[in-house]
Design a protein around this motif. Sequence first.
Motif, mmCIF file in Angstrom:
data_model
loop_
_atom_site.group_PDB
_atom_site.id
_atom_site.type_symbol
_atom_site.label_atom_id
_atom_site.label_comp_id
_atom_site.label_asym_id
_atom_site.label_seq_id
_atom_site.Cartn_x
_atom_site.Cartn_y
_atom_site.Cartn_z
ATOM 1 N N ALA A 22 0.820 -1.198 0.000
ATOM 2 C CA ALA A 22 0.000 0.000 0.000
ATOM 3 C C ALA A 22 0.860 1.257 0.000
ATOM 4 O O ALA A 22 0.492 2.269 -0.555
ATOM 5 C CB ALA A 22 -0.924 -0.001 1.221
ATOM 6 N N GLY A 23 2.020 1.197 0.629
ATOM 7 C CA GLY A 23 2.879 2.368 0.683
ATOM 8 C C GLY A 23 3.995 2.351 -0.321
ATOM 9 O O GLY A 23 4.790 3.259 -0.385
ATOM 10 N N GLY A 24 4.164 1.310 -1.128
ATOM 11 C CA GLY A 24 5.245 1.287 -2.094
ATOM 12 C C GLY A 24 5.595 -0.091 -2.550
ATOM 13 O O GLY A 24 4.833 -1.037 -2.392
ATOM 14 N N GLY A 148 0.149 6.431 0.179
ATOM 15 C CA GLY A 148 0.647 7.793 0.217
ATOM 16 C C GLY A 148 -0.375 8.679 0.896
ATOM 17 O O GLY A 148 -0.801 8.406 2.024
ATOM 18 N N SER A 149 -0.821 9.720 0.196
ATOM 19 C CA SER A 149 -1.803 10.648 0.758
ATOM 20 C C SER A 149 -3.237 10.216 0.509
ATOM 21 O O SER A 149 -4.170 10.880 0.977
ATOM 22 C CB SER A 149 -1.606 12.046 0.133
ATOM 23 O OG SER A 149 -0.310 12.541 0.387
ATOM 24 N N PHE A 150 -3.426 9.109 -0.209
ATOM 25 C CA PHE A 150 -4.762 8.759 -0.685
ATOM 26 C C PHE A 150 -5.301 7.500 -0.023
ATOM 27 O O PHE A 150 -4.556 6.584 0.321
ATOM 28 C CB PHE A 150 -4.737 8.577 -2.203
ATOM 29 C CG PHE A 150 -4.226 9.785 -2.937
ATOM 30 C CD1 PHE A 150 -4.995 10.935 -3.007
ATOM 31 C CD2 PHE A 150 -2.972 9.773 -3.531
ATOM 32 C CE1 PHE A 150 -4.531 12.060 -3.669
ATOM 33 C CE2 PHE A 150 -2.498 10.892 -4.191
ATOM 34 C CZ PHE A 150 -3.267 12.041 -4.261
ATOM 35 N N TRP A 151 -6.622 7.473 0.107
ATOM 36 C CA TRP A 151 -7.282 6.285 0.624
ATOM 37 C C TRP A 151 -7.159 5.159 -0.399
ATOM 38 O O TRP A 151 -7.125 5.410 -1.605
ATOM 39 C CB TRP A 151 -8.761 6.561 0.918
ATOM 40 C CG TRP A 151 -8.978 7.534 2.032
ATOM 41 C CD1 TRP A 151 -9.420 8.822 1.925
ATOM 42 C CD2 TRP A 151 -8.770 7.287 3.421
ATOM 43 N NE1 TRP A 151 -9.493 9.408 3.161
ATOM 44 C CE2 TRP A 151 -9.096 8.494 4.102
ATOM 45 C CE3 TRP A 151 -8.334 6.194 4.160
ATOM 46 C CZ2 TRP A 151 -8.998 8.620 5.493
ATOM 47 C CZ3 TRP A 151 -8.232 6.317 5.541
ATOM 48 C CH2 TRP A 151 -8.565 7.503 6.194
ATOM 49 N N GLU A 156 -7.083 7.936 -7.297
ATOM 50 C CA GLU A 156 -5.774 8.514 -7.035
ATOM 51 C C GLU A 156 -4.780 7.463 -6.544
ATOM 52 O O GLU A 156 -3.614 7.453 -6.959
ATOM 53 C CB GLU A 156 -5.891 9.646 -6.010
ATOM 54 C CG GLU A 156 -6.690 10.841 -6.475
ATOM 55 C CD GLU A 156 -8.197 10.664 -6.299
ATOM 56 O OE1 GLU A 156 -8.936 11.594 -6.671
ATOM 57 O OE2 GLU A 156 -8.619 9.612 -5.792
ATOM 58 N N ALA A 157 -5.223 6.592 -5.651
ATOM 59 C CA ALA A 157 -4.329 5.554 -5.122
ATOM 60 C C ALA A 157 -3.883 4.602 -6.226
ATOM 61 O O ALA A 157 -2.717 4.197 -6.274
ATOM 62 C CB ALA A 157 -5.025 4.783 -4.007
#
Length: 225
Positions: A22-24, A148-151, A156-157
């Motif tokens: 989810a983060g990378g 990142g900044s998105f759900w 966007e995610a």
Amino acid sequence: MRHGLGLVLIMLALLTPLTIMAGGLNRSPASGTDESAAVPLSPVSPKPLMLADAALADAREILSADNSCSRFFGGTAEVMDVLDGLSGRIRLQRLPDRLVGIRMTGGEATFISHLTGYEYRLFREVIINTNGPFYSSGNAFSPMPRCGSFWPNTREARVLMLLHELGHMIKGANGKWLLPDDGGNDRKSLSNTRIIEAKCLPQIKALESPEGLAGKLEDRARDQE
């Protein structure tokens, strides 16, 4: 390839699978997944198909224009070739780890342009996890973390995950991958995501409204829920 880049295959090597959490992007053991169960994008699973196509359409919209995001990836003409190669390798598969968004796996082929020196790598398969944050928000008892900044499970995610993946596939002018491998290192993974957001956040936020192709595909996918 387009634009007369004269891309030549210079290396083919078997690598450990790479995974986008989810983060990378993270490296994971080859034994952790059943790659043979991966299936190609097809109308058999219309909702995942359309959401994956919508995310690719968003990535194309962002990278086809001259902006801070496309320049980070080396320019519109070059990065679109990489995106074409990636899109042709996408497979859909339900993976047991629900935190995995996208996993790159299989043999690695490295390409270089004789004209510009532009260099990138492609993996045999790019597996989008239908059980992960690309398609799922989790639930009240076990929510998915943000991308990142998105759900998770948002337009966007999804495009952020694809752009993050591209960062691990392309070499910069310094001869290093735009994003270093971050397997097993959550801090580095989040740092890599912040790099992508610093270059591409304005373009991600400015994506066309639902009247665009990507928005229509997402609307059709939700209608089938």
